[in-house]
Design a protein around this motif. Structure first.
Motif, PDB file in Angstrom:
ATOM      1  N   SER A 132       6.396  12.571  -6.101  1.00 43.64           N
ATOM      2  CA  SER A 132       5.345  13.290  -6.894  1.00 43.64           C
ATOM      3  C   SER A 132       5.599  14.860  -6.418  1.00 43.64           C
ATOM      4  O   SER A 132       6.085  15.107  -5.234  1.00 43.64           O
ATOM      5  N   GLY A 133       5.045  15.790  -7.248  1.00 40.33           N
ATOM      6  CA  GLY A 133       5.099  17.062  -7.155  1.00 40.33           C
ATOM      7  C   GLY A 133       3.676  17.361  -6.198  1.00 40.33           C
ATOM      8  O   GLY A 133       3.605  18.476  -5.657  1.00 40.33           O
ATOM      9  N   TYR A 134       2.583  16.299  -6.035  1.00 41.52           N
ATOM     10  CA  TYR A 134       1.516  16.590  -5.516  1.00 41.52           C
ATOM     11  C   TYR A 134       2.034  16.455  -3.854  1.00 41.52           C
ATOM     12  O   TYR A 134       2.590  16.001  -3.447  1.00 41.52           O
ATOM     13  N   PRO A 135       1.141  17.471  -3.270  1.00 40.65           N
ATOM     14  CA  PRO A 135       1.219  17.466  -1.856  1.00 40.65           C
ATOM     15  C   PRO A 135       0.700  16.120  -1.131  1.00 40.65           C
ATOM     16  O   PRO A 135       0.016  15.502  -1.725  1.00 40.65           O
ATOM     17  N   ARG A 136       1.008  15.873   0.080  1.00 37.12           N
ATOM     18  CA  ARG A 136       0.534  14.545   0.632  1.00 37.12           C
ATOM     19  C   ARG A 136      -0.798  14.598   0.788  1.00 37.12           C
ATOM     20  O   ARG A 136      -1.497  13.615   0.693  1.00 37.12           O
ATOM     21  N   GLU A 137      -1.544  15.650   0.986  1.00 37.79           N
ATOM     22  CA  GLU A 137      -3.073  15.941   1.074  1.00 37.79           C
ATOM     23  C   GLU A 137      -3.728  15.256   0.015  1.00 37.79           C
ATOM     24  O   GLU A 137      -4.815  14.528  -0.298  1.00 37.79           O
ATOM     25  N   VAL A 138      -3.197  15.669  -1.178  1.00 38.43           N
ATOM     26  CA  VAL A 138      -3.611  15.223  -2.490  1.00 38.43           C
ATOM     27  C   VAL A 138      -3.352  13.564  -2.626  1.00 38.43           C
ATOM     28  O   VAL A 138      -4.062  12.832  -3.088  1.00 38.43           O
ATOM     29  N   LEU A 139      -2.108  13.267  -2.378  1.00 41.36           N
ATOM     30  CA  LEU A 139      -1.743  11.684  -2.617  1.00 41.36           C
ATOM     31  C   LEU A 139      -2.491  10.918  -1.805  1.00 41.36           C
ATOM     32  O   LEU A 139      -2.957   9.700  -2.164  1.00 41.36           O
ATOM     33  N   GLU A 140      -2.945  11.360  -0.609  1.00 45.28           N
ATOM     34  CA  GLU A 140      -3.942  10.570   0.165  1.00 45.28           C
ATOM     35  C   GLU A 140      -5.149  10.122  -0.465  1.00 45.28           C
ATOM     36  O   GLU A 140      -5.820   9.199  -0.086  1.00 45.28           O
ATOM     37  N   VAL A 141      -5.736  11.132  -1.223  1.00 43.43           N
ATOM     38  CA  VAL A 141      -6.997  10.701  -1.984  1.00 43.43           C
ATOM     39  C   VAL A 141      -6.582   9.831  -3.200  1.00 43.43           C
ATOM     40  O   VAL A 141      -7.110   8.922  -3.600  1.00 43.43           O
TER      41      VAL A 141
END
Length: 282
Positions: A132-141
């Motif tokens: 994903s283009g999402y950062p890890r912090e976003v993916l953790e949610v």
């Protein structure tokens, strides 16, 4: 797709998915809207169409590309009296991140058919990767919310965690290959709704399937899509398909719900000796 659909002796090993617009968030609305809102806090008006332009890149690179847009840069210079620089990218990213983390959960609903397709792939013995283009912090949610609804790939790579960089480079796709223990990149299928995501898969040497309607290129909710007349749907579908084919997709379908029949076709093409590097798009 049951175990009888893929032809005997097929060589497929894994399918690697994007997230927003591919597995969850029909219309890929979460990242787009937050870019608009983050820039607005700096007094810069970015349209949804402008925000969608660089979609698929890592979020910091996405901000960099938006600032490079002539119209956006003109606004920036008019407001601040100078060209934007790396410090401004950092400031926008710092503003963007908490807004995205706060709202990504509202866009975690699986795209229709996604849960069943992942179950079918596992029944076929295929491994399921994702990036994903999402950062890890976003993916953790996002990840636990998606998992609770049946979306749980075997591996996930975030857009900010590889030193080599993100899309359109092959690095996130190849990180999945390593983590999943895949012996041949030509046995992988990359599924994505953005042009950088398709280019990522092609640069990694994989088969690539573009999603025209559920993702960024059309960019509307499922209800909004259904409310369009047939002519409008066809115009948007054709434009999205053309863009994804232009990026190198071997196949383009409306959403993940149509993926099983495409995998059958790819498996058959492999058995005929075709390879991703020279296969003709269909």
């Amino acid at each position: 797709m049951n175990s009888s659909l893929l032809p005997a002796g097929h060589r497929l090993q894994a399918v690697i998915f994007d997230w927003a617009g591919t597995l969850v968030d029909f219309g890929s609305l979460a990242p787009t809207q937050i870019f608009v809102e983050a820039f607005a806090t700096f007094g810069i008006a970015v349209s949804l169409a402008q925000a969608r332009g660089p979609m698929g890149l890592s979020k910091r690179d996405h901000i960099r590309q938006l600032l490079a847009d002539a119209a956006v840069q003109a606004q920036w210079q008019a407001r601040f009296g100078r060209a934007s620089d790396d410090a401004d990218i950092d400031a926008l990213y710092a503003r963007f991140m908490p807004m995205q983390i706060q709202k990504v959960g509202a866009y975690s609903e699986p795209i229709p058919g996604a849960v069943a397709v992942l179950q079918q792939l596992r029944a076929e013995g295929l491994k399921i990767g994702s990036c994903s283009g999402y950062p890890r912090e976003v993916l953790e949610v996002l990840l636990p919310l998606a998992a609770a609804q049946g979306i749980a790939p075997d591996h996930v790579v975030a857009g900010d965690e590889l030193p080599a960089g993100g899309r359109p480079g092959p690095f996130m796709a190849l990180a999945n290959v390593l983590a999943l223990g895949i012996g041949d990149v030509r046995a992988c299928v990359k599924v994505d709704d953005t042009t950088p995501g398709i280019e990522e898969g092609r640069n990694a040497g994989m088969w690539c399937v573009g999603l025209s309607v559920s993702g960024n290129e059309v960019g509307v909710t499922q209800d909004a899509w259904r409310a369009l007349d047939a002519a409008s749907q066809e115009r948007l579908r054709a434009a999205a398909k053309s863009k994804l084919l232009g990026a190198g997709a071997h196949h383009v379908v409306e959403s993940i719900n149509e993926l099983p029949r495409v995998l059958v076709d790819i498996a058959q093409r492999q058995l005929r000796g075709e390879e991703p590097g020279h296969a003709v798009p269909l």
